[in-house]
Design a protein around this motif. Structure first.
Motif, PDB file in Angstrom:
ATOM      1  N   CYS A  71       0.837  -1.204   0.000  1.00 51.98           N
ATOM      2  CA  CYS A  71       0.000   0.000   0.000  1.00 51.98           C
ATOM      3  C   CYS A  71       0.871   1.252   0.000  1.00 51.98           C
ATOM      4  O   CYS A  71       0.559   2.233  -0.700  1.00 51.98           O
ATOM      5  CB  CYS A  71      -0.934  -0.006   1.211  1.00 51.98           C
ATOM      6  SG  CYS A  71      -2.161   1.330   1.196  1.00 51.98           S
ATOM      7  N   TRP A  74       2.062   1.946  -3.475  1.00 56.04           N
ATOM      8  CA  TRP A  74       0.992   2.480  -4.327  1.00 56.04           C
ATOM      9  C   TRP A  74       0.731   3.952  -4.027  1.00 56.04           C
ATOM     10  O   TRP A  74       0.626   4.782  -4.935  1.00 56.04           O
ATOM     11  CB  TRP A  74      -0.286   1.668  -4.127  1.00 56.04           C
ATOM     12  CG  TRP A  74      -1.488   2.286  -4.766  1.00 56.04           C
ATOM     13  CD1 TRP A  74      -1.715   2.456  -6.104  1.00 56.04           C
ATOM     14  CD2 TRP A  74      -2.618   2.868  -4.094  1.00 56.04           C
ATOM     15  NE1 TRP A  74      -2.925   3.084  -6.311  1.00 56.04           N
ATOM     16  CE2 TRP A  74      -3.497   3.348  -5.089  1.00 56.04           C
ATOM     17  CE3 TRP A  74      -2.974   3.001  -2.751  1.00 56.04           C
ATOM     18  CZ2 TRP A  74      -4.700   3.965  -4.777  1.00 56.04           C
ATOM     19  CZ3 TRP A  74      -4.178   3.619  -2.440  1.00 56.04           C
ATOM     20  CH2 TRP A  74      -5.021   4.084  -3.442  1.00 56.04           C
ATOM     21  N   ASP A  79       1.938   2.943  -8.601  1.00 60.99           N
ATOM     22  CA  ASP A  79       2.094   1.620  -9.194  1.00 60.99           C
ATOM     23  C   ASP A  79       1.270   0.589  -8.425  1.00 60.99           C
ATOM     24  O   ASP A  79       1.263   0.586  -7.189  1.00 60.99           O
ATOM     25  CB  ASP A  79       3.563   1.189  -9.189  1.00 60.99           C
ATOM     26  CG  ASP A  79       4.422   2.034 -10.115  1.00 60.99           C
ATOM     27  OD1 ASP A  79       3.843   2.651 -11.033  1.00 60.99           O
ATOM     28  OD2 ASP A  79       5.647   2.093  -9.911  1.00 60.99           O
ATOM     29  N   VAL A  80       0.595  -0.279  -9.169  1.00 58.22           N
ATOM     30  CA  VAL A  80      -0.250  -1.310  -8.554  1.00 58.22           C
ATOM     31  C   VAL A  80       0.422  -2.673  -8.731  1.00 58.22           C
ATOM     32  O   VAL A  80       0.496  -3.200  -9.834  1.00 58.22           O
ATOM     33  CB  VAL A  80      -1.653  -1.331  -9.195  1.00 58.22           C
ATOM     34  CG1 VAL A  80      -2.508  -2.419  -8.555  1.00 58.22           C
ATOM     35  CG2 VAL A  80      -2.329   0.027  -9.051  1.00 58.22           C
ATOM     36  N   TYR A  85      -2.909  -6.471  -5.711  1.00 56.74           N
ATOM     37  CA  TYR A  85      -4.254  -6.164  -6.198  1.00 56.74           C
ATOM     38  C   TYR A  85      -5.229  -7.308  -5.938  1.00 56.74           C
ATOM     39  O   TYR A  85      -6.368  -7.076  -5.527  1.00 56.74           O
ATOM     40  CB  TYR A  85      -4.207  -5.848  -7.695  1.00 56.74           C
ATOM     41  CG  TYR A  85      -5.531  -5.388  -8.262  1.00 56.74           C
ATOM     42  CD1 TYR A  85      -5.947  -4.074  -8.123  1.00 56.74           C
ATOM     43  CD2 TYR A  85      -6.378  -6.283  -8.926  1.00 56.74           C
ATOM     44  CE1 TYR A  85      -7.168  -3.641  -8.634  1.00 56.74           C
ATOM     45  CE2 TYR A  85      -7.600  -5.868  -9.438  1.00 56.74           C
ATOM     46  CZ  TYR A  85      -7.990  -4.548  -9.287  1.00 56.74           C
ATOM     47  OH  TYR A  85      -9.197  -4.134  -9.790  1.00 56.74           O
TER      48      TYR A  85
END
Length: 243
Positions: A71, A74, A79-80, A85
């Motif tokens: 987290c 992100w 960026d994921v 995810y």
């Protein structure tokens, strides 16, 4: 003064509030949170906001978990991580709907300031997952081990209970500390909704990411209180599948 250790929360704000109310936390208490504040249930961002505000009123120690690292990355870069995810990141991203850029920045600072481990004045170690160095946590080569390792707990479960802590047969990496507190590996994996003790390790992740409960335990008395089963608190949500 009392010290409580709080297991992995995983976005379950309702469970956190329930546990703190049951513990009847006072201003001079200390709360040690074992990491993984996000990813799982729908109130991840709300959990972080609650903890930030709580720390302004009471002494809190915040440990960093692997989900917190994802987290943080992100919030910092946008960026994921695809693994993140599908393991709760989607729900965490959605929970930030309506949060301002300034609030997200404040949360990013929260994540950046999380501790990789904490050692108290009674030689009790607190960390999210584990460590592999036989010389202790300060000699761990890879930072990621501290929030990803599961071998420490696996080893503790496998130790012959007849082996004394002072024996040469007792694992050296456990001899450095009076007690070790971890989260990360849910006790529900071992068919338990309660904290588990093996050797000198206490595992207080009681599966709130999936279908368990959140636990708050007094580290001196080992008396603990728990939330309701998490799925009862979020009946309209699916939560995470066991992985």
């Amino acid at each position: 003064m009392r010290t409580y250790v709080i297991g992995d929360i995983h976005g379950g704000l309702k469970a956190l509030i329930q546990v703190l109310n049951k513990l009847e936390v006072k201003d001079d208490d200390t709360l040690i949170f074992m990491g993984d504040y996000v990813d799982g249930w729908s109130e991840a961002a709300q959990v972080v906001q609650f903890l930030i505000e709580l720390s302004q009123k009471i002494n809190c120690v915040f440990i960093k978990g692997n989900h917190d690292v994802w987290c943080e990355n992100w919030l910092d870069s946008g960026d994921v991580n695809p693994t993140w995810y599908i393991h709760g990141g989607k729900e965490t991203m959605e929970s930030y709907t309506g949060f301002s850029a300034e609030e997200k920045k404040e949360h990013l600072e929260f994540f950046k300031n999380l501790k990789l481990y904490y050692l108290d004045d009674k030689n009790r170690l607190f960390l999210h997952a584990g460590f592999t160095s036989m010389h202790g946590v300060t000699k761990e080569v890879f930072e990621e081990t501290l929030y990803f390792d599961r071998t420490l707990w696996e080893m503790a479960l496998a130790i012959d209970k007849n082996i004394n802590k002072d024996s040469v047969l007792f694992p050296k990496r456990l001899q450095h500390y009076h007690e070790i507190y971890i989260g990360h590996t849910p006790t529900t994996n071992f068919n338990s909704f309660e904290p588990m003790n093996a050797a000198n390790i206490w595992n207080v992740d009681t599966g709130v990411a999936f279908s368990g409960k959140l636990t708050g335990m007094n580290i001196d008395t080992k008396i603990y209180l728990q939330s309701d089963i998490i799925r009862d608190l979020y009946p309209d949500e699916k939560g995470r599948n066991k992985d």
